[in-house]
Design a protein around this motif. Structure first.
Motif, mmCIF file in Angstrom:
data_model
loop_
_atom_site.group_PDB
_atom_site.id
_atom_site.type_symbol
_atom_site.label_atom_id
_atom_site.label_comp_id
_atom_site.label_asym_id
_atom_site.label_seq_id
_atom_site.Cartn_x
_atom_site.Cartn_y
_atom_site.Cartn_z
ATOM 1 N N ALA A 75 -4.709 -7.184 11.764
ATOM 2 C CA ALA A 75 -4.933 -8.113 10.654
ATOM 3 C C ALA A 75 -5.418 -9.457 11.164
ATOM 4 O O ALA A 75 -6.290 -10.084 10.551
ATOM 5 C CB ALA A 75 -3.650 -8.275 9.841
ATOM 6 N N LEU A 117 0.797 -1.223 0.000
ATOM 7 C CA LEU A 117 0.000 0.000 0.000
ATOM 8 C C LEU A 117 0.831 1.276 0.000
ATOM 9 O O LEU A 117 0.292 2.364 -0.203
ATOM 10 C CB LEU A 117 -0.953 -0.012 1.201
ATOM 11 C CG LEU A 117 -1.937 -1.186 1.228
ATOM 12 C CD1 LEU A 117 -2.740 -1.174 2.520
ATOM 13 C CD2 LEU A 117 -2.843 -1.169 0.008
ATOM 14 N N THR A 158 -5.383 -6.526 6.029
ATOM 15 C CA THR A 158 -4.260 -5.613 5.840
ATOM 16 C C THR A 158 -3.283 -5.809 6.994
ATOM 17 O O THR A 158 -3.637 -5.611 8.159
ATOM 18 C CB THR A 158 -4.745 -4.159 5.780
ATOM 19 O OG1 THR A 158 -5.688 -4.042 4.715
ATOM 20 C CG2 THR A 158 -3.580 -3.220 5.534
ATOM 21 N N SER A 179 -10.379 -9.732 2.421
ATOM 22 C CA SER A 179 -9.113 -9.001 2.517
ATOM 23 C C SER A 179 -8.706 -8.798 3.967
ATOM 24 O O SER A 179 -9.564 -8.638 4.838
ATOM 25 C CB SER A 179 -9.224 -7.620 1.863
ATOM 26 O OG SER A 179 -9.400 -7.726 0.480
ATOM 27 N N ASN A 187 1.819 -2.671 5.879
ATOM 28 C CA ASN A 187 1.570 -1.954 4.631
ATOM 29 C C ASN A 187 1.160 -2.874 3.492
ATOM 30 O O ASN A 187 1.194 -2.473 2.339
ATOM 31 C CB ASN A 187 2.822 -1.174 4.220
ATOM 32 C CG ASN A 187 3.167 -0.095 5.211
ATOM 33 O OD1 ASN A 187 2.278 0.543 5.765
ATOM 34 N ND2 ASN A 187 4.444 0.113 5.455
ATOM 35 N N THR A 188 0.794 -4.095 3.810
ATOM 36 C CA THR A 188 0.446 -5.067 2.780
ATOM 37 C C THR A 188 -1.010 -5.489 2.898
ATOM 38 O O THR A 188 -1.456 -5.896 3.971
ATOM 39 C CB THR A 188 1.343 -6.317 2.892
ATOM 40 O OG1 THR A 188 2.713 -5.910 2.773
ATOM 41 C CG2 THR A 188 1.020 -7.327 1.810
ATOM 42 N N GLN A 189 -1.706 -5.369 1.799
ATOM 43 C CA GLN A 189 -3.078 -5.871 1.752
ATOM 44 C C GLN A 189 -3.053 -7.220 1.041
ATOM 45 O O GLN A 189 -2.477 -7.355 -0.042
ATOM 46 C CB GLN A 189 -3.998 -4.916 1.015
ATOM 47 C CG GLN A 189 -5.431 -5.393 1.021
ATOM 48 C CD GLN A 189 -6.381 -4.345 0.482
ATOM 49 O OE1 GLN A 189 -5.982 -3.332 -0.068
ATOM 50 N NE2 GLN A 189 -7.659 -4.606 0.636
#
Length: 123
Positions: A54, A15, A84, A82, A87-89
């Motif tokens: 997450a 992201l 998150t 999804s 910083n990664t989805q």
């Protein structure tokens, strides 16, 4: 003969960067339970490595939202799950599809050039 099923994919996206999402994995499922189980197994596998937010998202889907995903799949509707992490989805997509049968080579005559192939030695 066409066979109904679901095409499942797992995508990751950073992201903080202006890059396209990356395909991490794909799976062909032949039933709604098999499709949502693929996501379930993935979430249960990675949940210990996720940050607390997450992990909460993952367990929210596993315990409360999964039934809605299954119902949507039984109606042949596409679904997305999804989470998150930092910083990664990470996104799982499940889409209803028709699978086409592939031609099998058993009993088929190979072209003449197939017999001319000789592997080269690497020495």
């Amino acid at each position: 003969m066409l066979k109904r099923g679901f095409w499942c994919e797992c995508w990751t996206e950073d992201l903080t960067e202006q890059q396209r999402p990356a395909l991490l994995a794909s799976f062909d499922a032949y039933s709604a339970p098999q499709a949502d189980r693929w996501v379930s197994v993935a979430l249960r596998t990675i949940s210990p490595a996720l940050d607390s937010d997450a992990s909460d998202e993952a367990w929210q889907w596993l315990y409360e939202d999964r039934i809605e995903t299954r119902r949507a799949l039984l109606r042949a509707e596409p679904c997305t799950v999804s989470v998150t992490h930092a910083n990664t989805q990470i996104t799982w997509t499940i889409r209803p599809v028709f699978f086409l049968p592939l031609a099998h080579r058993e009993g088929a005559e190979l072209p003449a050039c197939a017999n001319e192939f000789k592997p080269r030695s690497t020495e």
